[in-house]
Design an enzyme around this catalytic site. Structure first.
Site, PDB file in Angstrom:
ATOM      1  N   ARG A  98       0.829  -1.207   0.000  1.00 27.21           N
ATOM      2  CA  ARG A  98       0.000   0.000   0.000  1.00 27.21           C
ATOM      3  C   ARG A  98       0.860   1.252   0.000  1.00 27.21           C
ATOM      4  NH1 ARG A  98      -5.118  -1.563   1.905  1.00 27.21           N
ATOM      5  NH2 ARG A  98      -5.531  -3.594   0.979  1.00 27.21           N
ATOM      6  N   ASP A 158     -16.914  10.618   8.145  1.00 27.12           N
ATOM      7  CA  ASP A 158     -15.853   9.680   7.792  1.00 27.12           C
ATOM      8  C   ASP A 158     -14.527  10.364   8.054  1.00 27.12           C
ATOM      9  OD1 ASP A 158     -15.847   6.911   5.996  1.00 27.12           O
ATOM     10  OD2 ASP A 158     -13.982   8.041   5.856  1.00 27.12           O
TER      11      ASP A 158
END
Length: 297
Positions: A53, A162
């Site tokens: 990642r 979020d």
């Protein structure tokens, strides 16, 4: 947090001259940073995944190497790599009406028994904590509209938050591909979405007007006022260690109205002191059955 990985920050980046390696000490620094800043738990068995990642993140942001990335993360709270890191380390799938039993329970227990009271001005507040690109709060709004077509004119509000500001920006636009709308019935799509010239689906104003979006880190202070009749926090706690999870459940319990519902992810369970006041009310659903101890963290 039901985060949806965003599109790359930039396209057509030149390849890195050679793939940077992630040393054990650098992995520990990344793990400590993500735990401290986001609450994310990165155990040793995730090192290879984290490495892949980070390589993608370097290419997307143009950061030259992992050492520079770490320096920017640890010294510049406003760096763009910080925002990109949360998306890189969390990969979940979200969809309209995911885990549909939650929306049926929302309708059966919070909407149908209160329709007349809501039409007379009663209050309804729902929080989607970890809303990703907005499919969850939109599904809540569509469930409400199915029973109360006039809901956007009533005292009904949905808070959608979020940690990923890029996801909040996308959610506010309310634009989804045809594939992302595949979980919707043809009637619902026809009644509540319009097709844009480029073939995307735009959520209608009746649903959109009920939702308020904001960026929020769940391990920091919450500028949030309850009580909420329902809180959806699905597939968020899986990223946290057990102590952080238990604290999260306690904080949610304090913000629920009496009898309020907490909906969590299919692999999550309420544990710790919050279990004294949150009792099972269905599949991955909990009801506030007692007054929370205000001394809970």
């Amino acid at each position: 947090m039901t985060l949806l990985s965003p599109a790359p920050l930039r396209q057509n980046r030149p390849p890195l001259p050679e793939e940077p390696q992630l040393s054990e000490s650098d992995f520990q620094r990344i793990a400590a940073f993500s735990q401290r800043e986001f609450g994310l738990c990165q155990s040793g068995d995730k090192k290879q995944l984290v490495h892949s990642r980070l390589i993608r993140l370097l290419r997307e942001t143009g950061c030259p190497d992992i050492a520079t990335l770490l320096l920017r993360l640890e010294t510049d709270p406003q760096c763009r790599e910080r925002t990109a890191l949360i998306s890189a380390l969390t990969t979940n799938v979200t969809a309209f009406f995911r885990e549909p039993h939650h929306f049926r329970q929302l309708a059966d227990e919070l909407l149908r028994p209160r329709l007349e009271a809501l039409r007379r001005g009663a209050r309804l507040r729902i929080w989607s904590a970890g809303c990703s690109a907005g499919q969850e709060p939109c599904s809540i709004a569509l469930t409400i509209l199915d029973h109360l077509p006039e809901a956007c004119r009533l005292n009904i509000r949905i808070l959608a938050t979020d940690i990923d500001a890029a996801m909040i920006s996308r959610a506010r636009r309310g634009l989804y591909s045809a594939e992302e709308c595949s979980g919707l019935s043809a009637q619902m799509e026809r009644e509540h979405f319009r097709t844009t010239p480029d073939g995307q689906r735009q959520i209608g104003p009746e649903a959109g007007e009920m939702i308020r979006y904001a960026a929020l880190n769940l391990i920091e202070d919450w500028p949030v006022q309850g009580p909420f009749d329902a809180i959806f926090c699905r597939n968020v706690a899986i990223y946290f260690d057990k102590p952080t999870q238990m604290t999260l459940w306690q904080r949610f319990a304090r913000l629920l109205a009496p009898g309020g519902l907490l909906f969590i992810g299919h692999s999550e369970r309420v544990s710790g002191p919050a279990g004294d006041c949150l009792t099972s009310a269905g599949i991955t659903t909990y009801r506030l059955s007692a007054t929370p101890d205000r001394r809970m963290k």
